[in-house]
Design a protein around this motif. Structure first.
Motif, PDB file in Angstrom:
ATOM      1  N   ARG A 166     -15.201  -6.425   3.304  1.00 52.27           N
ATOM      2  CA  ARG A 166     -14.928  -5.039   3.671  1.00 52.27           C
ATOM      3  C   ARG A 166     -15.430  -4.680   5.079  1.00 52.27           C
ATOM      4  O   ARG A 166     -14.736  -4.004   5.820  1.00 52.27           O
ATOM      5  N   HIS A 192       1.505   1.467  -4.031  1.00 47.54           N
ATOM      6  CA  HIS A 192       0.334   2.277  -4.407  1.00 47.54           C
ATOM      7  C   HIS A 192       0.575   3.767  -4.164  1.00 47.54           C
ATOM      8  O   HIS A 192       0.389   4.580  -5.059  1.00 47.54           O
ATOM      9  N   HIS A 215       0.829  -1.201   0.000  1.00 47.23           N
ATOM     10  CA  HIS A 215       0.000   0.000   0.000  1.00 47.23           C
ATOM     11  C   HIS A 215       0.871   1.262   0.000  1.00 47.23           C
ATOM     12  O   HIS A 215       0.647   2.192  -0.781  1.00 47.23           O
ATOM     13  N   TRP A 254     -10.510   1.200  -0.742  1.00 48.65           N
ATOM     14  CA  TRP A 254     -10.081   0.532  -1.973  1.00 48.65           C
ATOM     15  C   TRP A 254      -9.724  -0.907  -1.592  1.00 48.65           C
ATOM     16  O   TRP A 254      -9.193  -1.147  -0.499  1.00 48.65           O
ATOM     17  N   GLU A 255      -9.939  -1.839  -2.510  1.00 47.71           N
ATOM     18  CA  GLU A 255      -9.609  -3.235  -2.184  1.00 47.71           C
ATOM     19  C   GLU A 255      -8.132  -3.400  -1.837  1.00 47.71           C
ATOM     20  O   GLU A 255      -7.769  -4.247  -1.017  1.00 47.71           O
ATOM     21  N   HIS A 256      -7.254  -2.564  -2.417  1.00 51.97           N
ATOM     22  CA  HIS A 256      -5.815  -2.728  -2.127  1.00 51.97           C
ATOM     23  C   HIS A 256      -5.512  -2.472  -0.645  1.00 51.97           C
ATOM     24  O   HIS A 256      -4.462  -2.842  -0.157  1.00 51.97           O
ATOM     25  N   ASN A 274     -13.210   7.081  -5.646  1.00 53.06           N
ATOM     26  CA  ASN A 274     -11.825   7.140  -6.151  1.00 53.06           C
ATOM     27  C   ASN A 274     -10.882   7.785  -5.146  1.00 53.06           C
ATOM     28  O   ASN A 274     -10.837   7.397  -3.999  1.00 53.06           O
ATOM     29  N   GLN A 275     -10.120   8.812  -5.559  1.00 49.58           N
ATOM     30  CA  GLN A 275      -9.225   9.499  -4.635  1.00 49.58           C
ATOM     31  C   GLN A 275      -9.695  10.934  -4.381  1.00 49.58           C
ATOM     32  O   GLN A 275      -8.898  11.799  -4.015  1.00 49.58           O
ATOM     33  N   SER A 294     -14.381   1.799  -5.408  1.00 49.98           N
ATOM     34  CA  SER A 294     -13.242   2.289  -4.647  1.00 49.98           C
ATOM     35  C   SER A 294     -13.489   3.690  -4.121  1.00 49.98           C
ATOM     36  O   SER A 294     -14.097   4.512  -4.795  1.00 49.98           O
ATOM     37  N   ASP A 310      -9.611   4.353   3.991  1.00 47.14           N
ATOM     38  CA  ASP A 310      -9.421   3.902   2.616  1.00 47.14           C
ATOM     39  C   ASP A 310     -10.190   2.595   2.436  1.00 47.14           C
ATOM     40  O   ASP A 310      -9.924   1.621   3.144  1.00 47.14           O
ATOM     41  N   TRP A 312     -13.355   6.388  -0.258  1.00 44.10           N
ATOM     42  CA  TRP A 312     -12.994   6.694   1.127  1.00 44.10           C
ATOM     43  C   TRP A 312     -14.229   7.063   1.938  1.00 44.10           C
ATOM     44  O   TRP A 312     -15.168   7.654   1.408  1.00 44.10           O
TER      45      TRP A 312
END
Ligand code: MN3
Length: 256
Positions: free
Chosen positions: A230, A82, A78, A218-220, A200-201, A181, A216, A183
């Motif tokens: 999740r 990432h 991460h 996101w799956e990552h 997203n971001q 994805s 966060d 937050w």
């Protein structure tokens, strides 16, 4: 020793050709950079000093510090892969845009709408947002944390959400139900606490809000340990929240 010969030759030619452009500070810096880099990139050393760009912040604890809630491998990928990719892609997108490179990350994302070129704005939104979000994310977590906030932040949470439990439930729901994805956020909006989520971001500062806590989803951020679960990751994440850091951000936001 052939290496030594190459080094002194490199130093000599650089001295001769570029010494008049080089400040004392740069000279000291390049000396520290080391003989190998100096000999291999005799010109690049000087030029690199003048370039600005964003850099990956150091993780403030070890990769395994948040075990068992967040596993070491996830933290390593991460942060090192990432987050690094967001930083690298942001710098690539901003190449040649000295005005934007000279801004702070917060400034850049807060004033996204001021970037007229749509392609560039999107690149900054995604990658600058990724950099800003993760920079905060590492700081609002920590080993042996969790629990509940105290003081002014605890009071503000009770005022806005009735109780800490209700707040926790609402933010968990926002994070869990964010499609795809994104937050989950706790933000300060004109002195009041609010919960929201973004895709997203995207960062709430672009909408004039001040985020003080973000998760966060996101799956990552969780897939290696939790796979598709999740809700389980979100539940575990509360055990690593660094409330001291969140309280500082709250305190700062209330002064603005
Ligand atoms: Mn992430």
């Amino acid at each position: 020793m052939p290496g030594a010969k190459r080094w002194s030759a490199g130093l000599y030619s650089n001295k001769e050709t570029t010494m008049h452009h080089v400040t004392r500070r740069e000279l000291l810096k390049s000396a520290v950079a080391g003989a190998a880099a100096f000999a291999l990139t005799p010109v690049g050393v000087w030029a690199a000093d003048e370039k600005k760009g964003f850099t990956l912040p150091k993780l403030p604890y070890a990769f395994d510090a948040l075990e068992p809630h967040i596993d070491a491998k996830t933290m390593e990928i991460h942060h090192d892969k990432h987050h690094q990719a967001y930083v690298t892609n942001l710098n690539n997108a901003l190449k040649g845009h000295e005005d934007l490179l000279s801004k702070s990350l917060d400034d850049l994302i807060r004033n996204l709408k001021d970037i007229p070129d749509e392609k560039l704005r999107t690149a900054v939104r995604n990658n600058g947002g990724g950099d800003l979000n993760h920079t905060m994310f590492w700081q609002i977590m920590g080993p042996q944390k969790g629990g509940q906030p105290s003081g002014a932040l605890a009071k503000a949470i009770n005022d806005a959400f009735e109780s800490f439990d209700k707040f926790q439930q609402q933010l968990s729901t926002a994070a869990i139900t964010r499609f795809g994805s994104g937050w989950g956020w706790l933000v300060v909006d004109k002195g009041k606490l609010k919960i929201l989520s973004s895709a997203n971001q995207d960062n709430p500062v672009s909408d004039g809000l001040t985020p003080i806590l973000g998760i966060d989803v996101w799956e990552h951020a969780y897939y290696l340990k939790y796979q598709n679960r999740r809700p389980e990751y979100v539940k575990a994440w509360w055990n690593v929240v660094n409330w001291d850091n969140v309280a500082e951000r709250h305190n700062q936001a209330m002064k603005e």
